[in-house]
Design a protein around this motif. Structure first.
Motif, PDB file in Angstrom:
ATOM      1  N   UNK A 130      13.602  12.432  28.909  1.00  0.00           N
ATOM      2  CA  UNK A 130      13.735  11.629  30.143  1.00  0.00           C
ATOM      3  C   UNK A 130      12.350  11.234  30.664  1.00  0.00           C
ATOM      4  N   UNK A 131      11.605  10.541  29.843  1.00  0.00           N
ATOM      5  CA  UNK A 131      10.220  10.190  30.204  1.00  0.00           C
ATOM      6  C   UNK A 131       9.252  11.114  29.489  1.00  0.00           C
ATOM      7  N   UNK A 132       7.969  10.839  29.634  1.00  0.00           N
ATOM      8  CA  UNK A 132       6.941  11.606  28.929  1.00  0.00           C
ATOM      9  C   UNK A 132       6.247  12.600  29.853  1.00  0.00           C
ATOM     10  N   UNK A 133       6.003  13.790  29.327  1.00  0.00           N
ATOM     11  CA  UNK A 133       5.247  14.774  30.107  1.00  0.00           C
ATOM     12  C   UNK A 133       4.217  15.463  29.223  1.00  0.00           C
ATOM     13  N   UNK A 134       3.070  15.778  29.819  1.00  0.00           N
ATOM     14  CA  UNK A 134       2.007  16.482  29.108  1.00  0.00           C
ATOM     15  C   UNK A 134       2.186  17.976  29.369  1.00  0.00           C
ATOM     16  N   UNK A 135       2.445  18.729  28.322  1.00  0.00           N
ATOM     17  CA  UNK A 135       2.730  20.161  28.464  1.00  0.00           C
ATOM     18  C   UNK A 135       1.461  21.020  28.443  1.00  0.00           C
ATOM     19  N   UNK A 136       0.499  20.601  27.657  1.00  0.00           N
ATOM     20  CA  UNK A 136      -0.722  21.401  27.533  1.00  0.00           C
ATOM     21  C   UNK A 136      -1.816  20.522  26.935  1.00  0.00           C
ATOM     22  N   UNK A 137      -3.061  20.869  27.203  1.00  0.00           N
ATOM     23  CA  UNK A 137      -4.183  20.114  26.636  1.00  0.00           C
ATOM     24  C   UNK A 137      -5.413  21.002  26.561  1.00  0.00           C
ATOM     25  N   UNK A 138      -6.211  20.757  25.529  1.00  0.00           N
ATOM     26  CA  UNK A 138      -7.474  21.485  25.417  1.00  0.00           C
ATOM     27  C   UNK A 138      -8.521  20.516  24.881  1.00  0.00           C
ATOM     28  N   UNK A 139      -9.739  20.635  25.410  1.00  0.00           N
ATOM     29  CA  UNK A 139     -10.843  19.805  24.940  1.00  0.00           C
ATOM     30  C   UNK A 139     -11.837  20.731  24.254  1.00  0.00           C
ATOM     31  N   UNK A 140     -11.990  20.543  22.936  1.00  0.00           N
ATOM     32  CA  UNK A 140     -12.938  21.380  22.186  1.00  0.00           C
ATOM     33  C   UNK A 140     -14.312  20.711  22.164  1.00  0.00           C
ATOM     34  N   UNK A 141     -15.386  21.503  22.312  1.00  0.00           N
ATOM     35  CA  UNK A 141     -16.730  20.917  22.382  1.00  0.00           C
ATOM     36  C   UNK A 141     -17.322  20.559  21.019  1.00  0.00           C
ATOM     37  N   UNK A 142     -16.515  19.934  20.168  1.00  0.00           N
ATOM     38  CA  UNK A 142     -17.070  19.425  18.906  1.00  0.00           C
ATOM     39  C   UNK A 142     -16.501  18.045  18.612  1.00  0.00           C
ATOM     40  N   UNK A 143     -17.343  17.207  18.024  1.00  0.00           N
ATOM     41  CA  UNK A 143     -16.928  15.864  17.625  1.00  0.00           C
ATOM     42  C   UNK A 143     -17.734  15.473  16.406  1.00  0.00           C
ATOM     43  N   UNK A 144     -17.638  14.213  16.009  1.00  0.00           N
ATOM     44  CA  UNK A 144     -18.276  13.845  14.737  1.00  0.00           C
ATOM     45  C   UNK A 144     -19.805  13.902  14.785  1.00  0.00           C
ATOM     46  N   UNK A 145     -20.385  13.648  15.960  1.00  0.00           N
ATOM     47  CA  UNK A 145     -21.856  13.697  16.050  1.00  0.00           C
ATOM     48  C   UNK A 145     -22.332  15.147  15.985  1.00  0.00           C
ATOM     49  N   UNK A 146     -21.727  16.003  16.833  1.00  0.00           N
ATOM     50  CA  UNK A 146     -22.188  17.399  16.884  1.00  0.00           C
ATOM     51  C   UNK A 146     -21.918  18.140  15.571  1.00  0.00           C
ATOM     52  N   UNK A 147     -20.774  17.873  14.939  1.00  0.00           N
ATOM     53  CA  UNK A 147     -20.466  18.549  13.669  1.00  0.00           C
ATOM     54  C   UNK A 147     -21.411  18.087  12.556  1.00  0.00           C
ATOM     55  N   UNK A 148     -21.700  16.783  12.539  1.00  0.00           N
ATOM     56  CA  UNK A 148     -22.605  16.249  11.506  1.00  0.00           C
ATOM     57  C   UNK A 148     -23.992  16.864  11.659  1.00  0.00           C
ATOM     58  N   UNK A 149     -24.490  16.911  12.901  1.00  0.00           N
ATOM     59  CA  UNK A 149     -25.833  17.475  13.134  1.00  0.00           C
ATOM     60  C   UNK A 149     -25.883  18.969  12.804  1.00  0.00           C
ATOM     61  N   UNK A 150     -24.759  19.655  13.048  1.00  0.00           N
ATOM     62  CA  UNK A 150     -24.740  21.111  12.845  1.00  0.00           C
ATOM     63  C   UNK A 150     -24.555  21.514  11.383  1.00  0.00           C
ATOM     64  N   UNK A 151     -23.697  20.798  10.658  1.00  0.00           N
ATOM     65  CA  UNK A 151     -23.328  21.280   9.314  1.00  0.00           C
ATOM     66  C   UNK A 151     -23.857  20.457   8.140  1.00  0.00           C
ATOM     67  N   UNK A 152     -24.011  19.160   8.322  1.00  0.00           N
ATOM     68  CA  UNK A 152     -24.366  18.330   7.153  1.00  0.00           C
ATOM     69  C   UNK A 152     -25.883  18.225   7.015  1.00  0.00           C
TER      70      UNK A 152
END
Length: 317
Positions: A157-179
């Motif tokens: 009956x419509x859309x609802x957001x049940x839970x959300x999490x924002x992780x502190x990693x993305x393509x820039x930070x992962x590339x700089x850290x691991x590659x």
């Protein structure tokens, strides 16, 4: 007569503009149906470059973002928009000089707001719910340059957001850290995968969702590669499905290439070629972790979420 709004997304990796038209109808749902993209452009400005090591946004990156935004303001004025709203995300949240950049952006005439990871997740949720119209329970993965949001949504009956999490990693930070090598060594990708899995353990209950939906430049580029969409067309990419097999295939293929070789592929923007591998690892790891064999791709993201929220506020207010 319809309304026009310009939305600017100032991300860790790219700075993007969306100009949308819409009409306010009798109901929120009817109004959402009228959303029409007039213009959608983006530029990879890499605002988050060297942020992890220095704690500051680099002067060159700031100048790239400001010159891009000046151009966007001129474009928005040509289209006679009612408002230019802006959202700054992970890079501005983390940087010690983030507030200074926000002041400079306001001086350009952009109504800019620094949003939290949770607010970012909510905008991604709105864009996905009303842009893809999934059934049942779904998980949105909005992969950015400096953070990645995972959102658990439900249609009932419509859309609802049940839970959300924002992780502190993305393509820039992962590339700089691991590659560390070009092309990356298998061991580096395996360490990156383990790092992502450790974070995903916090949301293992998300695996009960029926559907995964992916957002961001990496996953839309993969659709363009897989379906031979060139030049890029958001209309052709939006709502496509990618199998885990095809994601693995592209990870294997692109991770064996150097950055220069990846740049030679027309579908991959030059700057994206530097960080796309990390993006593919995020999605492949998530599919494996949640036990899913495919993902639906949305070309609607934070900017469309902002347009939907703007319409919603007209009804709530």
């Amino acid at each position: 007569m319809g309304s026009r709004i310009a939305v600017v997304d100032i991300g860790t990796y790219s700075t993007r503009l969306l100009i949308s038209a819409f009409q306010i109808k009798d109901s929120f749902e009817e109004s959402i149906e009228t959303i029409h993209d007039i213009l959608s452009v983006g530029k990879i400005t890499a605002l988050g470059r060297r942020l992890k090591e220095t704690g500051y946004l680099q002067e060159e990156a700031i100048n790239d973002v400001l010159s891009t935004l000046k151009e966007y303001v001129l474009i928005a004025k040509e289209y006679h928009v009612e408002r230019i709203i802006g959202f700054a995300t992970a890079a501005c949240r983390e940087a010690k000089n983030g507030p200074e950049l926000l002041e400079k952006i306001k001086q350009l005439g952009i109504d800019v707001k620094l949003i939290t990871g949770e607010e970012e997740a909510y905008l991604s949720f709105l864009a996905t719910a009303y842009g893809v119209r999934p059934e049942g329970d779904f998980v949105v993965i909005d992969q950015g340059g400096g953070s990645t949001e995972f959102v658990y949504g439900r249609k009932n009956n419509g859309y609802s957001m049940k839970d959300a999490v924002s992780f502190p990693f993305g393509i820039v930070s992962l590339t700089e850290r691991f590659i560390k090598t070009d092309p990356p060594a298998k061991e580096q990708l395996s360490q990156m995968r383990d790092f992502i899995k450790e974070h995903l353990k916090q949301i293992k209950d998300y695996s009960s969702a029926d559907q995964l939906i992916g957002l961001g430049g990496t996953i839309t580029t993969l659709v363009a590669l897989e379906k031979h969409i060139f030049p890029y067309s958001s209309f052709k990419v939006h709502r496509q499905t990618l199998s885990r097999e095809s994601i693995k295939k592209w990870l294997e293929k692109l991770s064996q290439m150097t950055v220069e070789e990846r740049k030679s592929i027309p579908v991959i923007e030059d700057k994206r070629a530097e960080a796309i591998i990390s993006g593919i690892v995020i999605f492949d790891t998530a599919l494996e972790f949640f036990g899913k064999d495919s993902i639906t791709v949305s070309d609607w993201g934070l900017r469309h979420g902002a347009v939907i929220k703007h319409i919603m506020e007209r009804f709530d207010g």
